[in-house]
Write an enzyme that holds these catalytic residues in place. Structure first.
Site, short mmCIF file in Angstrom:
data_model
loop_
_atom_site.label_atom_id
_atom_site.label_comp_id
_atom_site.label_asym_id
_atom_site.label_seq_id
_atom_site.Cartn_x
_atom_site.Cartn_y
_atom_site.Cartn_z
N HIS B 12 0.93 -1.13 -0.01
CA HIS B 12 -0.01 -0.04 -0.03
C HIS B 12 0.97 1.23 0.07
O HIS B 12 1.99 1.09 0.34
CB HIS B 12 -0.94 0.00 1.21
N SER B 558 -5.54 18.56 6.31
CA SER B 558 -4.87 18.15 4.77
C SER B 558 -5.95 18.74 3.77
O SER B 558 -7.37 18.83 4.07
CB SER B 558 -4.80 16.72 4.81
#
Lengths: 50, 612
Positions: B12, B558
């Site tokens: 990942h 973010s």
């Protein structure tokens, strides 16, 4: 394929895992059987450990 | 000059990182380019970006280092199946074809992909493989400001290791010992992430955020049944309760029986029990990490500690390690997860194999604030935004910062796209959404109208480095948002009895300090200290905000919505701006107001991404 086998052999030597070889062959054959008998190789694991 | 490219992929968070004579030139995650969260495919875009940033071609690379060793992983896989046979056949049946078709031949696969980058380069000779935990350890030690340090890595699992201790000295990094699969603190945390209904490998953050709402009622149960924890921090997990070795899930029926019911289904209502479970696994994890760090400090006599691996993103535990004082200083790799493995693989090749010289640090780390990704020139930004149909003012830098600071003070949500993109999971003032930390409504507004994420999740503060001790119980650098500290007492507001009695999430809406938007229910905050030398624009913005308001703290989250990778380009930023209730966006010196944009460009963004 030859380079792969050579590297794999070297790996077994370094790791001293010759005892794994018979099991590996058996599993590889079984695995090959599974590969041949199914289509997709997508793993539905919640956590892919590999 | 020596160029080494590091790559992580096929698990990942694939990424690429490039070194020039040991100096980190560029590093980026593939997901930011491909717009697919946790993209695990070969990082073609990230590789192309790294080469472009250095101004070299693929043929100029001396080595390419992959971040783990597939044969070792295969060995672990087979030995695990053998150990548990005949249980686990179903898992074997699904996993083995992936291996026999692809993963066992990873070298060939990588070379095929690298040939797409450059068909003529002798990739077979250039390609190297480094061990997973050595890659993590290298990513933690070599960029750190320390000449000598103990290096601890903790994650789910690499090849065999799940935790490791190494000692770094100069350009040498020597592995001391490891804890092996299936005993893993990362997998224990993931098991609870799964059991509390979150997505494994990304929901761990949510469990950590949920923990302060609960009481660690189950911690003793965990220590009694699941985890045999020794005084030195080493541990064993009782596999009777877990399913990950033989099945497709993390936990089994026995685990559910022990904790009194089936797992929570994703998106199902969160109850106090889930919060208590989160608090419990968090407490146990902290206990493991504290015991480990204390014993490592005692045994090695080192004064400095470096941390990496996914568990090192547990900033609550990191804060406790710092305050515990077993080590004088700690440094945590900001890309502590697998993406950082790309950087570590390259670093361990350069220093470990090529024996490159490691210059003394000037007291700062070598990560450049983690701003290691792409930047866009002003004229490029203008062209891109114009092509996207955006209406903007082109300002001077000083005016842009002044207007942005004024907007923050007016309570607006500000999209902030400036300079180079961050490497690692956190937005650190390069690709961020910012807000006023003093606002009592900011947290709820950002969660529900901008980020479209669960309302219980806290936001992190960014604070001027020189002011951090006035606001938080911390007087240290925390540039990567990897340390949690409490808001200082004189900034807190005591809750009334009625407020104390509020249940879980309702408690979050009670203003608990002068900066309620970033104060968690237990008064903790995940602090980012802002430094002029690594991000002068962001620093100037905070300075200006402080001049206007007297407060040097803002909310930093973010620049994305739930399930979306953080924005990578001006176009991504504009799309996210138009799809959410962000009021103002600055991209370089371009200043965009929502009210001036054409309503026809609004996009339905809320459901555009698969939930994480």
């Amino acid at each position: 394929m030859m380079s792969f086998l050579k590297e794999f052999w070297a790996f077994l030597r370094v790791r001293k895992k010759f005892w794994l070889a018979p099991t590996l062959i058996a599993m590889a054959l079984l695995g090959a059987l599974i590969v041949l008998s199914q289509g997709s190789a997508v793993a539905p694991f919640i956590y892919t450990l590999f | 000059m020596k160029y080494v490219l590091g790559i992580s992929a096929y698990y990942h968070d694939s990424a690429a990182a490039l070194l020039r004579d040991g100096e980190i030139v560029a590093a980026a995650q593939e997901e930011r380019f491909s717009r697919r969260k946790h993209d695990a495919r070969f990082p073609h875009h990230a590789v192309a970006y790294c080469l472009a940033e250095a101004g070299i071609g693929a043929a100029d690379l001396d080595h390419v280092a992959f971040y783990d060793k597939p044969f070792l992983k295969f060995e672990r896989l087979l030995e695990t199946y053998l150990a548990f046979a005949p249980r686990g056949f179903r898992s074997f049946r699904i996993a083995i074809p992936v291996w026999l078709r692809e993963k066992l031949f990873l070298k060939d696969l990588l070379i095929r992909e690298l040939k797409k980058v450059d068909a003529g380069a002798p990739w077979f000779e250039k390609l190297l493989f480094g061990e997973h935990h050595l890659s993590h350890a290298a990513s933690a030690f070599y960029p750190s400001p320390f000449e000598e340090a103990a290096v601890l890595t903790l994650d789910g699992v690499g090849e065999w290791a799940t935790s490791s201790l190494a000692i770094g000295r100069g350009n040498r990094l020597e592995m001391q010992r490891e804890i092996h699969f299936p005993h893993s603190i990362g997998l224990l945390y993931s098991a609870f992430t799964y059991y509390t209904g979150f997505k494994v490998n990304s929901g761990e953050y949510k469990v950590m955020g949920l923990a302060p709402y609960g009481e660690p009622k189950y911690a003793d149960l965990i220590l009694e049944h699941l985890l045999d924890l020794k005084e030195d921090g080493s541990f064993r997990l009782d596999q009777q309760y877990f399913d990950y070795c033989t099945g497709l899930t993390m936990t089994n029926a026995k685990f559910a029986e022990l904790f009194g019911g089936p797992r929570r289904k994703p998106e199902e209502l969160l109850t106090q029990k889930h919060m208590d479970l989160a608090a419990s696994v968090q407490k146990v994890t902290e206990e493991v990490m504290l015991r480990l760090t204390r014993s490592v400090a005692r045994e090695t006599g080192q004064q400095n500690l470096c941390l990496a691996g996914g568990v090192a993103l547990n900033c609550v535990a990191n804060g406790k390690i710092l305050r515990d004082g077993a080590f004088r200083r700690i440094w945590i790799q900001p890309a502590a997860g697998d993406a950082g493995g790309a950087l570590g693989a390259a670093l361990s090749t350069y220093y470990g194999m090529l024996e490159g010289e490691r210059t003394r640090s000037n007291g700062h780390d070598r990560m450049r604030g983690a701003y290691l990704g792409p930047a866009f020139a002003q004229h490029d930004i203008e062209q891109r935004l114009t092509a996207a149909g955006a209406k903007f003012d082109r300002l001077s830098e000083a005016d842009m910062i002044a207007r942005a600071a004024r907007d923050l003070a007016d309570g607006k949500a500000l999209g902030w796209f400036q300079g180079r993109m961050e490497f690692g999971p956190r937005a650190l003032g390069g690709r961020s959404i910012l807000g006023d930390a003093r606002s009592p409504t900011m947290q709820k507004m950002l969660n529900l109208k901008v980020k479209y994420r669960e309302s219980f999740r806290p936001f992190a503060p960014a604070v001027l480095r020189e002011d951090v001790a006035d606001w938080f119980e911390l007087d240290d650098d925390s540039p990567y948002m990897l340390l949690v500290a409490d808001v200082v007492r004189n900034r807190r507001r005591a809750m009334t009895e009625a407020e104390q009695a509020l249940f879980g999430i309702d408690k979050l809406n009670v203003p608990r300090s002068d900066i309620p938007a970033v104060t968690h229910v237990d008064y903790s905050a995940r602090v980012q200290t802002v430094h002029e030398d690594t991000n002068p624009r962001y620093y100037a913005l905070l300075r200006q905000f402080k001049q206007l308001t007297g407060c040097p703290v803002i909310v930093n989250t973010s620049f994305n919505v739930r399930g979306e990778p953080i924005v990578g380009s001006p176009e991504d930023a504009f799309r996210c701006f138009m799809g959410t209730e962000i009021d103002v966006l600055t991209v370089g010196n371009c200043y965009l107001e929502k009210l001036r944009q054409s309503p026809s460009l609004k996009v339905d963004y809320k459901d555009a991404f698969e939930l994480d």
